[in-house]
Design a protein around this motif. Structure first.
Motif, mmCIF file in Angstrom:
data_model
loop_
_atom_site.group_PDB
_atom_site.id
_atom_site.type_symbol
_atom_site.label_atom_id
_atom_site.label_comp_id
_atom_site.label_asym_id
_atom_site.label_seq_id
_atom_site.Cartn_x
_atom_site.Cartn_y
_atom_site.Cartn_z
ATOM 1 N N PRO A 296 54.937 42.909 40.045
ATOM 2 C CA PRO A 296 53.909 43.117 39.146
ATOM 3 C C PRO A 296 53.129 41.696 39.028
ATOM 4 N N SER A 297 51.596 41.647 38.918
ATOM 5 C CA SER A 297 50.928 40.439 38.537
ATOM 6 C C SER A 297 50.638 40.351 37.032
ATOM 7 N N LEU A 298 50.309 39.058 36.376
ATOM 8 C CA LEU A 298 49.942 39.041 35.156
ATOM 9 C C LEU A 298 48.428 39.363 35.103
ATOM 10 N N ALA A 299 48.005 40.096 34.087
ATOM 11 C CA ALA A 299 46.753 40.407 33.790
ATOM 12 C C ALA A 299 46.129 39.280 32.844
ATOM 13 N N VAL A 300 45.042 38.789 33.306
ATOM 14 C CA VAL A 300 44.224 37.735 32.883
ATOM 15 C C VAL A 300 43.039 37.983 32.527
ATOM 16 N N GLY A 301 42.501 37.411 31.203
ATOM 17 C CA GLY A 301 41.210 37.937 30.684
ATOM 18 C C GLY A 301 40.776 36.534 30.084
ATOM 19 N N ALA A 302 39.338 36.713 29.998
ATOM 20 C CA ALA A 302 38.473 35.658 29.045
ATOM 21 C C ALA A 302 38.676 35.712 27.738
ATOM 22 N N THR A 303 39.251 34.706 27.049
ATOM 23 C CA THR A 303 39.529 34.897 25.753
ATOM 24 C C THR A 303 38.092 35.184 25.056
ATOM 25 N N GLU A 304 37.113 34.731 25.493
ATOM 26 C CA GLU A 304 35.713 35.124 24.712
ATOM 27 C C GLU A 304 35.423 36.549 24.750
ATOM 28 N N LEU A 305 36.087 37.237 25.653
ATOM 29 C CA LEU A 305 35.977 38.766 25.618
ATOM 30 C C LEU A 305 36.919 39.392 24.988
ATOM 31 N N GLY B 119 46.588 35.916 28.767
ATOM 32 C CA GLY B 119 47.354 36.894 29.540
ATOM 33 C C GLY B 119 47.470 38.192 28.517
ATOM 34 N N VAL B 120 47.093 39.296 29.092
ATOM 35 C CA VAL B 120 47.313 40.517 28.540
ATOM 36 C C VAL B 120 48.095 41.814 29.069
ATOM 37 N N GLY B 121 49.550 41.133 29.536
ATOM 38 C CA GLY B 121 50.181 42.257 30.133
ATOM 39 C C GLY B 121 50.479 41.863 31.862
ATOM 40 N N GLU B 122 50.834 43.245 32.396
ATOM 41 C CA GLU B 122 50.912 43.042 33.527
ATOM 42 C C GLU B 122 50.282 44.088 34.505
ATOM 43 N N VAL B 123 50.063 44.125 35.788
ATOM 44 C CA VAL B 123 49.289 45.004 36.648
ATOM 45 C C VAL B 123 50.317 45.080 37.849
ATOM 46 N N ASP B 124 50.693 46.554 38.309
ATOM 47 C CA ASP B 124 51.384 46.789 39.568
ATOM 48 C C ASP B 124 50.428 46.797 40.505
ATOM 49 N N ASP B 125 50.544 45.661 41.384
ATOM 50 C CA ASP B 125 49.472 45.770 42.510
ATOM 51 C C ASP B 125 50.259 45.225 43.542
ATOM 52 N N GLY B 126 51.747 45.363 43.881
ATOM 53 C CA GLY B 126 52.298 44.793 44.803
ATOM 54 C C GLY B 126 53.684 45.036 44.765
ATOM 55 N N ALA B 127 54.292 44.188 45.546
ATOM 56 C CA ALA B 127 56.021 44.370 45.496
ATOM 57 C C ALA B 127 56.414 43.883 43.841
#
Length: 238
Positions: A168-177, A158-166
């Motif tokens: 915030p959603s958790l921002a998720v990324g591939a560890t290998e990147l 997890g790398v923070g949050e994204v405001d994309d609705g009522a």
């Protein structure tokens, strides 16, 4: 009480090695940021007008820490928000790689999600659901199982949050990147980092139990992958 900020939180995670954000039922075990930063202070999960400002501050601090790359963040322990110091995270990646194939026996949906994140990281959970075709209640179970497998094997962070609705959603990324240096050197972890992982597990029986569970499931999945499927012969083959 003095407000505890970002540098203090990073030091705390570094000292503990592994830490939840909030305690479970106000217990000291497993370790949490709240218990370490506000010792002997019960936490009340309340967001109304009488809410403890420290609870809210720590929630926002959690997002800032996750974005920083000074620590690693994921839902590793029973689906709960978990922080790792970078040496401990590196050592745990190494232990997973040493134990078996981290991609073995993943649900199809987990492979689909990982493929999306390899193309573009990070994505919000809302974006992942949409692009993987996992929106709505009919797909809730499959999505949750896929994410649980990815979190437990540290394949995503997890790398923070994204405001994309009522909300915030958790921002998720591939560890290998997003932690490429730690991922590519996971087969060559420094001894000091492995010792820090061992110390973190010795400090918490709960984390040790989760560590053993994840590795046990990985061993079983890897053995299953290694056994070739038995061919079933039809009459026409005879």
């Amino acid at each position: 009480m003095k407000k505890k900020g970002y540098p203090h939180a990073v030091r705390t995670i570094d000292e503990l090695g592994i830490a939840l954000v909030y305690p479970i039922a106000n217990r000291a075990e497993p370790p949490s940021l709240w218990s370490a930063m506000y010792p002997k202070t019960p936490m009340s999960w309340s967001w109304d007008g009488d809410a403890d400002g420290r609870v809210v501050d720590l929630w926002h601090l959690r997002a800032r820490l996750a974005e920083s790359h000074d620590v690693a963040y994921g839902k590793w322990f029973k689906g709960r928000a978990t922080f790792f110091s970078l040496p401990v995270f590196h050592a745990l990646l190494g232990r997973i790689a040493q134990t078996g194939d981290p991609f073995a026996d993943l649900p199809r949906e987990a492979h689909d999600i990982l493929a999306l994140l390899r193309e573009r990281s990070p994505l919000s959970t809302k974006e992942i659901r949409a692009e993987a075709g996992l929106r709505g209640k009919p797909h809730e179970r499959a999505f949750n199982q896929a994410m649980k497998a990815l979190w437990s094997r540290l394949l995503v962070v997890g790398v923070g949050e994204v405001d994309d609705g009522a909300f915030p959603s958790l921002a998720v990324g591939a560890t290998e990147l997003l932690f490429e240096d730690l991922w590519t050197t996971r087969h060559d972890v420094p001894v000091a980092s492995r010792r820090r992982l061992d110390a973190a597990l010795e400090r918490s029986k709960a984390f040790e139990k989760e560590h053993d569970r994840v590795l046990g499931e990985l061993r079983a999945a890897t053995r299953k992958k290694a056994v070739p499927a038995r061919r079933v012969y039809a009459y026409d083959d005879l």
